[in-house]
Design a protein around this motif. Structure first.
Motif, PDB file in Angstrom:
ATOM      1  N   ASP A  21       0.855  -1.279  -0.081  1.00  0.00           N
ATOM      2  CA  ASP A  21       0.023  -0.022   0.002  1.00  0.00           C
ATOM      3  C   ASP A  21       0.986   1.473  -0.142  1.00  0.00           C
ATOM      4  OD1 ASP A  21      -2.373  -1.485  -0.047  1.00  0.00           O
ATOM      5  OD2 ASP A  21      -2.399  -1.610   2.181  1.00  0.00           O
ATOM      6  N   SER A  22       1.965   1.163   0.555  1.00  0.00           N
ATOM      7  CA  SER A  22       3.015   2.331   0.850  1.00  0.00           C
ATOM      8  C   SER A  22       4.305   1.763   0.536  1.00  0.00           C
ATOM      9  CB  SER A  22       3.209   3.065   2.180  1.00  0.00           C
ATOM     10  OG  SER A  22       2.015   3.244   2.624  1.00  0.00           O
ATOM     11  N   PRO A  23       4.606   1.683  -1.192  1.00  0.00           N
ATOM     12  CA  PRO A  23       6.033   1.205  -1.751  1.00  0.00           C
ATOM     13  C   PRO A  23       7.057   2.110  -1.332  1.00  0.00           C
ATOM     14  CG  PRO A  23       4.260   1.003  -3.215  1.00  0.00           C
ATOM     15  CD  PRO A  23       3.526   1.972  -2.026  1.00  0.00           C
ATOM     16  N   GLY A  24       8.088   1.394  -0.834  1.00  0.00           N
ATOM     17  CA  GLY A  24       9.263   2.075  -0.777  1.00  0.00           C
ATOM     18  C   GLY A  24       9.911   2.604  -1.997  1.00  0.00           C
ATOM     19  N   SER A  25      11.264   3.199  -1.918  1.00  0.00           N
ATOM     20  CA  SER A  25      12.112   3.481  -3.092  1.00  0.00           C
ATOM     21  C   SER A  25      12.803   2.450  -3.706  1.00  0.00           C
ATOM     22  CB  SER A  25      12.838   4.489  -2.805  1.00  0.00           C
ATOM     23  OG  SER A  25      13.933   4.197  -1.903  1.00  0.00           O
ATOM     24  N   ARG A  26      13.126   1.258  -2.777  1.00  0.00           N
ATOM     25  CA  ARG A  26      13.715  -0.010  -3.403  1.00  0.00           C
ATOM     26  C   ARG A  26      12.725  -1.161  -3.494  1.00  0.00           C
ATOM     27  NH1 ARG A  26      19.689  -0.371  -1.356  1.00  0.00           N
ATOM     28  NH2 ARG A  26      19.796  -0.691  -3.634  1.00  0.00           N
ATOM     29  N   ALA A  27      11.874  -1.317  -2.579  1.00  0.00           N
ATOM     30  CA  ALA A  27      10.970  -2.550  -2.669  1.00  0.00           C
ATOM     31  C   ALA A  27       9.486  -2.112  -3.052  1.00  0.00           C
ATOM     32  CB  ALA A  27      11.151  -3.420  -1.392  1.00  0.00           C
ATOM     33  N   ARG A  47       0.538 -12.801  -1.366  1.00  0.00           N
ATOM     34  CA  ARG A  47       1.019 -11.577  -1.460  1.00  0.00           C
ATOM     35  C   ARG A  47       1.498 -10.945   0.063  1.00  0.00           C
ATOM     36  NH1 ARG A  47      -4.548  -8.472  -3.040  1.00  0.00           N
ATOM     37  NH2 ARG A  47      -5.654  -9.016  -1.142  1.00  0.00           N
ATOM     38  N   THR A  48       2.102  -9.776   0.337  1.00  0.00           N
ATOM     39  CA  THR A  48       2.195  -9.264   1.475  1.00  0.00           C
ATOM     40  C   THR A  48       1.740  -7.983   1.816  1.00  0.00           C
ATOM     41  OG1 THR A  48       4.357 -10.384   1.679  1.00  0.00           O
ATOM     42  CG2 THR A  48       4.148  -8.632   2.911  1.00  0.00           C
ATOM     43  N   ARG A  49       1.064  -7.712   2.825  1.00  0.00           N
ATOM     44  CA  ARG A  49       0.637  -6.250   3.139  1.00  0.00           C
ATOM     45  C   ARG A  49       1.340  -5.910   4.623  1.00  0.00           C
ATOM     46  NH1 ARG A  49      -0.659  -6.044  -1.137  1.00  0.00           N
ATOM     47  NH2 ARG A  49      -2.624  -5.919  -2.138  1.00  0.00           N
ATOM     48  N   VAL A  50       1.836  -4.663   4.623  1.00  0.00           N
ATOM     49  CA  VAL A  50       2.651  -4.270   5.588  1.00  0.00           C
ATOM     50  C   VAL A  50       1.774  -3.516   6.637  1.00  0.00           C
ATOM     51  CG1 VAL A  50       4.406  -2.519   6.516  1.00  0.00           C
ATOM     52  CG2 VAL A  50       4.616  -3.868   4.360  1.00  0.00           C
ATOM     53  N   LEU A  51       1.729  -4.125   7.908  1.00  0.00           N
ATOM     54  CA  LEU A  51       0.881  -3.583   9.136  1.00  0.00           C
ATOM     55  C   LEU A  51       1.537  -2.197   9.687  1.00  0.00           C
ATOM     56  CD1 LEU A  51       0.230  -6.909  10.979  1.00  0.00           C
ATOM     57  CD2 LEU A  51      -1.487  -5.363   9.681  1.00  0.00           C
ATOM     58  N   GLN A  52       2.637  -2.126   9.431  1.00  0.00           N
ATOM     59  CA  GLN A  52       3.462  -1.072  10.122  1.00  0.00           C
ATOM     60  C   GLN A  52       4.709  -0.528   9.755  1.00  0.00           C
ATOM     61  OE1 GLN A  52       5.333  -1.631  13.980  1.00  0.00           O
ATOM     62  NE2 GLN A  52       5.116   0.403  14.881  1.00  0.00           N
ATOM     63  N   GLY A  53       4.870   0.745   9.547  1.00  0.00           N
ATOM     64  CA  GLY A  53       6.086   1.352   8.682  1.00  0.00           C
ATOM     65  C   GLY A  53       6.153   0.828   7.478  1.00  0.00           C
ATOM     66  N   VAL A  54       7.360   0.977   6.891  1.00  0.00           N
ATOM     67  CA  VAL A  54       7.729   0.697   5.412  1.00  0.00           C
ATOM     68  C   VAL A  54       8.851  -0.302   5.268  1.00  0.00           C
ATOM     69  CG1 VAL A  54       8.393   1.967   3.122  1.00  0.00           C
ATOM     70  CG2 VAL A  54       6.781   3.290   4.945  1.00  0.00           C
ATOM     71  N   PHE A  55       8.544  -1.192   4.534  1.00  0.00           N
ATOM     72  CA  PHE A  55       9.590  -2.345   4.316  1.00  0.00           C
ATOM     73  C   PHE A  55      10.147  -1.770   3.052  1.00  0.00           C
ATOM     74  CE2 PHE A  55      11.471  -5.962   2.438  1.00  0.00           C
ATOM     75  CZ  PHE A  55      11.768  -6.623   3.525  1.00  0.00           C
ATOM     76  N   ASP A  56      11.697  -1.473   3.199  1.00  0.00           N
ATOM     77  CA  ASP A  56      12.180  -0.896   2.011  1.00  0.00           C
ATOM     78  C   ASP A  56      13.682  -1.415   1.831  1.00  0.00           C
ATOM     79  OD1 ASP A  56      12.449   0.480  -0.456  1.00  0.00           O
ATOM     80  OD2 ASP A  56      13.104   2.305   0.479  1.00  0.00           O
ATOM     81  N   LEU A  57      13.722  -2.929   1.623  1.00  0.00           N
ATOM     82  CA  LEU A  57      14.907  -3.686   2.006  1.00  0.00           C
ATOM     83  C   LEU A  57      15.096  -4.567   0.560  1.00  0.00           C
ATOM     84  CD1 LEU A  57      15.055  -4.568   5.634  1.00  0.00           C
ATOM     85  CD2 LEU A  57      16.308  -2.776   4.685  1.00  0.00           C
TER      86      LEU A  57
END
Length: 682
Positions: A21-27, A47-57
């Motif tokens: 829902d909130s993509p990072g700049s890398r992932a 698929r994956t949905r992020v509950l908290q923060g931004v996964f950008d690794l």
């Protein structure tokens, strides 16, 4: 994980289902894919949905745990490379939403991802990438308290669907690349991190190693140390944390980083494929390390050319326990992504699409006409024994070409056996028939043949088959059952004419003669019993006539005599014939026939096919092709899929294989005149 460029590409179909829902700049998203071993293709699993923060690794270490249904129920990540290229020490945990995929409105399974909170007093691994993370399977869990979607507090993540607890499972983290180079530390996580060991005998540390969990240990092979790629093999005890390096003795794979490592449960061995050497060259050889014997064995040498798997360092290796073949699941974003996989099937590298045999794959030049005989056996100069290739499309030529085996089988031994007629093999035993003598051999260690007993036969014999502790011999008078344990004769059924071929069809035997066909039931403790006594003979125009027998006149004996005097019964006095998929195919004079035995006795078998093929010496079958050897070196391949009957598909160059062989215990045996040849099975 799919990088942002992949998920954001205009060519990525339905990628909105897989983006954060909130993509990072890398992932842009994380996707768990399931490999379908039957269909030999990827299927979307979650698929994956992020509950908290931004996964950008990118390039984190990942461990996946499966639920009772065999599908990924949770996964963990540690470390990776963040925005700006900085190494990360973040740990994330995802578990499946129990409500996902319930109805048509939610067709995609969802896993909910949240960071694992690091407490100030807790030991914690340093930032890294290229580490190994694996599930240990011993006693811890992260609670997911379901209240409101997206709420997180106190280190507890929330997902829709009720209160849940992740399955008990511990983690192990090994090595990786830290800010100052390779790391050698070994960590366990059982609710909190603890450092339990360091990898021994490693130069600085280990990055990008191949890893697999097998029999309570994490096995690590290859990877990169401070001095470059290594060929080291380590094991980490998943209960105690004890870590050892295996002594490097005998034959050994070359050093490599980023290999694919898997475990062959049936043979209890590690199998490694791929990786890169110190010069960055791809390794396409295959090696196996036996846990019992403790040594490496080369399964396939380096493969070069179009018919070889591509190596990116992101392949997955699996061994199918049923097929017992190695499959290299391709990197979806790599050059073999469309092919999906490569399998080392019968010694030949073939893509998943080639093994599924989709009709469009048989059209090499795209002209809309299938190239025949696509997929058929082809020779490598040996006549099909002991090795062979497959006729497959060569993309560079747009035509069929013989793809040779990665590791050709080698001949082990050969013996001259006067009067040799036939060989049969099953369950580690080999039956060698030499006119009036039957030798029962057993394949011993390292392929040594040990004679169990020799049986003198009452009549000249022509064929033999092995069935549940019995040798079924077709001789001048009919079918004889001989017990392998002591060589005793259990019983006999007479045939009208000489019994020239013996075939097995479950718990019954088919005994073929020139004009007679016997169907007999088999019993483990008694001799065979007749079920049907049939007569077969060509009618006007070559049509085959099948009827129930009514007596056996002298005429049948004269037919046998004439066949042998004229040489029409071949040097071995056997008939060119083969039994496959409930069908008996045989040659009589100028015609070849196929009888369908799918109907229950007492119904007569149905004549399913007949064609004028001329005199034949040998017949063999491998779906969808029928292979024949004619006179004067003539050969032919027929495609059985045509609605109009057998369709001529060209010649073959594997006459020795068509002549017939038998296999057991990893070895194949061939009757070549009066010489019995033994080879490793490809």
């Amino acid at each position: 994980m799919l990088a942002g460029a992949d998920l954001l590409s205009p060519n990525c179909v339905a990628c909105e289902d897989y983006r954060f829902d909130s993509p990072g700049s890398r992932a842009a998203g994380l996707v768990i894919w399931e490999w379908d071993a039957t269909g030999r293709r990827y299927t979307s699993l979650a698929r994956t949905r992020v509950l908290q923060g931004v996964f950008d690794l990118i390039e984190p270490a990942v461990a996946i745990a499966a639920g009772d249904d065999g599908k990924a129920s949770e996964y963990w990540t540690f470390g990776g490379i963040g925005d700006g290229g900085a190494l990360s020490d973040e740990m994330w945990h995802a578990r499946s939403d129990p409500q996902a995929g319930v109805g048509p409105a939610e067709p995609v399974r969802t896993l909910w991802l949240a960071p694992v909170e690091r407490r100030e007093s807790e030991p914690w691994p340093t930032a890294r990438s290229g580490a190994v993370l694996a599930v240990r399977g011993s006693g811890w869990g992260i609670p997911f308290v379901t209240d409101e979607p997206g709420s997180v507090g106190g280190g507890t993540a929330t997902a829709p669907g009720g209160v849940g607890q992740s399955p008990p499972s511990g983690l192990v983290l090994v090595g990786g690349r830290g800010p100052n180079g390779p790391l050698s530390d070994v960590w366990f996580h059982d609710g909190s991190w603890s450092r339990v060991a360091d990898l021994p005998e490693v130069d600085g540390g280990l990055v990008d190693a191949g890893a697999v969990v097998a029999e309570g240990k994490l096995w690590l092979f290859g990877g990169e140390t401070r001095s470059g790629p290594t060929a080291g093999l380590w094991q980490v005890d998943l209960e105690t944390g004890k870590t050892t390096r295996v002594s490097q003795d005998g034959a050994w794979p070359e050093a490599r980083r980023s290999p694919a490592l898997t475990f062959d449960e049936v043979r209890r061995r590690l199998v490694v494929f791929g990786g890169f050497d110190a010069q960055g060259r791809a390794a396409t050889d295959v090696w196996a390390f036996g846990l019992s014997a403790g040594g490496w064995t080369a399964l396939a040498p380096t493969c070069t050319g179009a018919g070889c798997p591509a190596v990116t360092g992101k392949e997955l290796a699996v061994v199918d326990p049923a097929r017992r073949e190695l499959t290299v699941v391709a990197d979806p974003a790599g050059p073999d992504g469309e092919a999906g996989s490569w399998s080392l099937a019968q010694g030949i590298w073939r893509t998943g699409e080639e093994l599924v045999v989709l009709p469009e794959r048989e059209d090499c030049n795209g002209d809309g006409v299938n190239d025949l005989p696509w997929g058929a056996r082809c020779g490598s100069g040996s006549g099909g024994f002991p090795d062979y290739g497959r006729l497959l499309c060569d993309p560079s030529a747009g035509a069929l070409a013989c793809r040779l085996p990665a590791k050709p089988a080698g001949e082990v031994a050969a013996w001259t056996v006067p009067g040799l007629r036939a060989v049969a093999a099953a369950g580690g035993r080999v039956a060698v028939l030499a006119e009036r003598r039957l030798d029962i051999l057993r394949v011993g260690p390292a392929g040594a043949l040990v004679t169990e007993r020799s049986v003198v036969l009452a009549r000249p014999a022509h064929d033999v088959a092995l069935w549940r502790g019995q040798a079924l011999v077709g001789d001048d008078g009919g079918l004889v059952a001989i017990r392998l344990a002591d060589g005793a004769t259990l019983g006999r059924v007479s045939t009208c004419g000489k019994a020239r071929r013996v075939f097995l069809d479950g718990n019954r035997a088919l005994v073929l003669g020139l004009r007679g066909l016997l169907v007999a039931s088999l019993d483990e403790s008694a001799g065979p019993a007749p079920l049907q006594d049939l007569r077969i003979y060509p009618g006007p125009g070559g049509d085959l006539i099948v009827s129930h027998g009514s007596g056996c006149s002298l005429w049948y004996s004269l037919v046998d005599l004439a066949c042998e005097l004229t040489g029409a019964c071949t040097w071995s006095h056997r008939l060119p014939s083969v039994f496959h998929d409930g069908r008996l195919t045989f040659n009589q004079l100028l015609w070849t026939y196929e009888l369908d035995f799918s109907r229950a006795v007492p119904a007569l078998p149905v004549v399913a096919e007949e064609a004028r093929t001329g005199f034949l010496r040998d017949i063999s079958h491998e779906s969808p092709y029928l292979y024949v050897n004619g006179v004067a070196g003539a050969t032919a391949v027929y495609d059985e899929r045509s609605d109009a009957g057998w369709e001529y598909a060209g010649r073959h160059d594997v006459p020795l294989w068509v002549h017939g062989s038998a296999a057991t215990a990893g070895y194949r045996f061939l009757v070549d005149g009066e010489v019995l040849r033994m080879a490793e099975e490809q």
